[in-house]
Design a protein around this motif. Structure first.
Motif, PDB file in Angstrom:
ATOM      1  N   ILE A 177       0.860  -1.186   0.000  1.00 24.81           N
ATOM      2  CA  ILE A 177       0.000   0.000   0.000  1.00 24.81           C
ATOM      3  C   ILE A 177       0.899   1.239   0.000  1.00 24.81           C
ATOM      4  CG2 ILE A 177      -1.647   1.341   1.384  1.00 24.81           C
ATOM      5  CD1 ILE A 177      -2.839  -1.295   2.331  1.00 24.81           C
ATOM      6  N   PRO A 178       0.665   2.204  -0.881  1.00 22.76           N
ATOM      7  CA  PRO A 178       1.524   3.394  -0.913  1.00 22.76           C
ATOM      8  C   PRO A 178       1.395   4.220   0.359  1.00 22.76           C
ATOM      9  CG  PRO A 178      -0.366   3.671  -2.376  1.00 22.76           C
ATOM     10  CD  PRO A 178      -0.371   2.242  -1.931  1.00 22.76           C
ATOM     11  N   LEU A 179       2.527   4.593   0.939  1.00 25.24           N
ATOM     12  CA  LEU A 179       2.552   5.391   2.158  1.00 25.24           C
ATOM     13  C   LEU A 179       2.857   6.845   1.820  1.00 25.24           C
ATOM     14  CD1 LEU A 179       4.532   3.049   4.588  1.00 25.24           C
ATOM     15  CD2 LEU A 179       2.090   3.071   4.060  1.00 25.24           C
ATOM     16  N   ALA A 180       2.373   7.743   2.654  1.00 21.89           N
ATOM     17  CA  ALA A 180       2.631   9.173   2.487  1.00 21.89           C
ATOM     18  C   ALA A 180       3.559   9.642   3.606  1.00 21.89           C
ATOM     19  CB  ALA A 180       1.316   9.964   2.528  1.00 21.89           C
ATOM     20  N   THR A 181       4.455  10.547   3.289  1.00 18.10           N
ATOM     21  CA  THR A 181       5.384  11.086   4.278  1.00 18.10           C
ATOM     22  C   THR A 181       4.624  11.914   5.320  1.00 18.10           C
ATOM     23  OG1 THR A 181       7.128  11.196   2.626  1.00 18.10           O
ATOM     24  CG2 THR A 181       7.418  12.516   4.610  1.00 18.10           C
ATOM     25  N   SER A 182       5.000  11.762   6.579  1.00 20.65           N
ATOM     26  CA  SER A 182       4.393  12.556   7.638  1.00 20.65           C
ATOM     27  C   SER A 182       5.383  12.721   8.777  1.00 20.65           C
ATOM     28  CB  SER A 182       3.109  11.905   8.169  1.00 20.65           C
ATOM     29  OG  SER A 182       2.595  12.634   9.266  1.00 20.65           O
ATOM     30  N   SER A 183       5.513  13.957   9.255  1.00 20.34           N
ATOM     31  CA  SER A 183       6.392  14.224  10.393  1.00 20.34           C
ATOM     32  C   SER A 183       5.608  14.385  11.689  1.00 20.34           C
ATOM     33  CB  SER A 183       7.211  15.495  10.128  1.00 20.34           C
ATOM     34  OG  SER A 183       6.351  16.607   9.909  1.00 20.34           O
ATOM     35  N   VAL A 184       4.301  14.129  11.658  1.00 17.64           N
ATOM     36  CA  VAL A 184       3.492  14.227  12.871  1.00 17.64           C
ATOM     37  C   VAL A 184       4.020  13.215  13.893  1.00 17.64           C
ATOM     38  CG1 VAL A 184       1.184  13.932  13.856  1.00 17.64           C
ATOM     39  CG2 VAL A 184       1.456  15.000  11.603  1.00 17.64           C
ATOM     40  N   PRO A 185       4.365  13.656  15.105  1.00 15.72           N
ATOM     41  CA  PRO A 185       5.038  12.757  16.067  1.00 15.72           C
ATOM     42  C   PRO A 185       4.082  11.854  16.836  1.00 15.72           C
ATOM     43  CG  PRO A 185       4.864  14.933  17.015  1.00 15.72           C
ATOM     44  CD  PRO A 185       4.276  15.047  15.623  1.00 15.72           C
TER      45      PRO A 185
END
Length: 406
Positions: A177-185
């Motif tokens: 499944i394609p993942l999206a970048t996220s910097s939410v901690p």
């Protein structure tokens, strides 16, 4: 064709899914009737309107009595079987939990029957999954598409200790499944949300061409500083694949291709496995003749536009190629959805496909047949034949609504 699109900008969880379904018009009373029939003491769904970073949404909370019970898969499937759910709803709920059990078994190196559910076996998670299964059935869509999924970042505490995000079972469920970048901690996608998504979604990518009828917003429990903690659900109608093609809007896919004459068959086989795991739509090899009369292999991959970079990375990392050819193509695909048939050895999962004006046809899934063949000690061919014979086109029509030509 009725279509649903999940905008997972802040990930996905069980309660966010329920909130989006209820906000899109699914009757909360019918969800509660299903959940209450499971026999979980004092368990019910409560919905309320909230705001996340100024945006309105529906938040669904599971109220239940505190319990110390940890359950195995057979405990949960027995609970589902006893509940007042339709056959389709039971089947979907069982398939979501089976996906979870398979992921847990993989990461812990054990058999699926021995998986000991912790957080996911609790009353609230059971209510989330069963409620979601019932809700999606009531939504009555033909196709489900989802955006790439962010998992969040940092660490999360689970029953086995502190783990990096995504947690092991979540990561296993999100394979392909394609993942999206996220910097939410924080953890944005939970195992429950990942299991629902992996079981339901037919494809992943941007919002498809559709006429929007309803939009549901499901709120997560946490308030995020970076963005609204929402799952958006778009429900509407879309043209069939053939109508889109005639209108000049074919389904966008890409062909990636490279020639190889200095690589062993074992390495090429490993590479194709990685390509499948990375979300390729099709992978195949062709025997070719290359310079200096050397026999070679042409490795071809069909993939969505959003997976081009990941596919090319694998081709360059796992093969000796110095270049990859690529070009866009259009394709005409049958309308299709998941379907399960019952055989003398147990349920077999597969896909039902149908063409405009034609009758549906059933294709059993290899892995589902393989598991039965191995567990029951019967030839794989017999399982395939039994699954084909068990398929009843009229049952599909009554479950999913009338098909063209029926």
């Amino acid at each position: 064709m009725r279509i649903a699109y999940l905008d997972c900008a802040s990930g996905i969880s069980g309660d966010m899914t329920l909130g989006a379904l209820v906000d899109a018009g699914v009757d909360l009373g019918r969800l509660n009737a299903a959940v209450e029939s499971l026999g979980l003491p004092g368990c019910r769904l409560v919905a309320q309107e909230v705001k996340k970073k100024g945006f309105r949404a529906t938040q669904v909370i599971v109220e239940h009595q505190h319990e110390h019970t940890h359950r195995h898969l057979h405990h949960i499937t027995a609970m589902i079987d006893r509940g007042r759910l339709t056959d389709r709803q039971k089947d979907l709920a069982r398939r979501i939990f089976t996906r979870l059990a398979e992921a847990e078994a993989k990461v812990h190196g054990t058999a699926i029957e021995k998986v000991h559910f912790h957080e996911v076996g609790a009353a609230d998670s059971i209510a989330d999954i069963v409620g979601a299964a019932v809700g999606w059935d009531l939504l009555n869509v033909d196709r489900i598409v989802a955006s790439p999924v962010p998992t969040g970042s940092g660490k999360v505490k689970i029953a086995h200790g502190e783990c990096s995000i995504p947690a092991p079972a979540t990561a296993e469920l999100l394979r392909g499944i394609p993942l999206a970048t996220s910097s939410v901690p924080f953890e944005l996608t939970t195992p429950t949300g990942a299991a629902i998504l992996a079981t339901l979604a037919d494809s992943f990518g941007p919002l498809p061409a559709m006429t929007i009828e309803r939009i549901g917003c499901g709120a997560g429990q946490r308030d995020l500083d970076e963005q609204p903690n929402l799952l958006r659900l778009f429900v509407g109608t879309a043209a069939t694949a053939r109508e889109e093609e005639l209108a000049g809007c074919p389904e966008p896919v890409w062909v990636l291709e490279t020639n190889l004459d200095d690589l062993s068959g074992e390495v090429i086989g490993y590479c194709t496995s990685r390509l499948w795991d990375a979300g390729a739509l099709d992978v195949y090899t062709t025997a070719i003749q290359m310079k200096k009369n050397r026999p070679g292999v042409k490795l071809s991959v069909l993939c969505p536009e959003g997976r081009i970079d990941a596919i090319e990375d694998i081709l360059f990392a796992e093969t000796t190629t110095l270049g990859v050819r690529r070009w866009p193509v259009s394709r005409h695909v049958l309308q299709r959805r998941s379907h399960t048939v019952q055989t003398e050895w147990g349920p077999v999962e597969g896909k039902v496909g149908w063409q405009q004006g034609g009758l549906p046809r059933f294709a059993p899934e290899f892995e589902s047949c393989r598991q039965i063949a191995a567990a029951r000690g019967v030839p794989l061919r017999q399982v395939y034949e039994a699954a084909q014979k068990a398929f009843d086109p009229s049952q599909v029509a009554s479950d999913d609504g009338p098909r063209p030509g029926q």
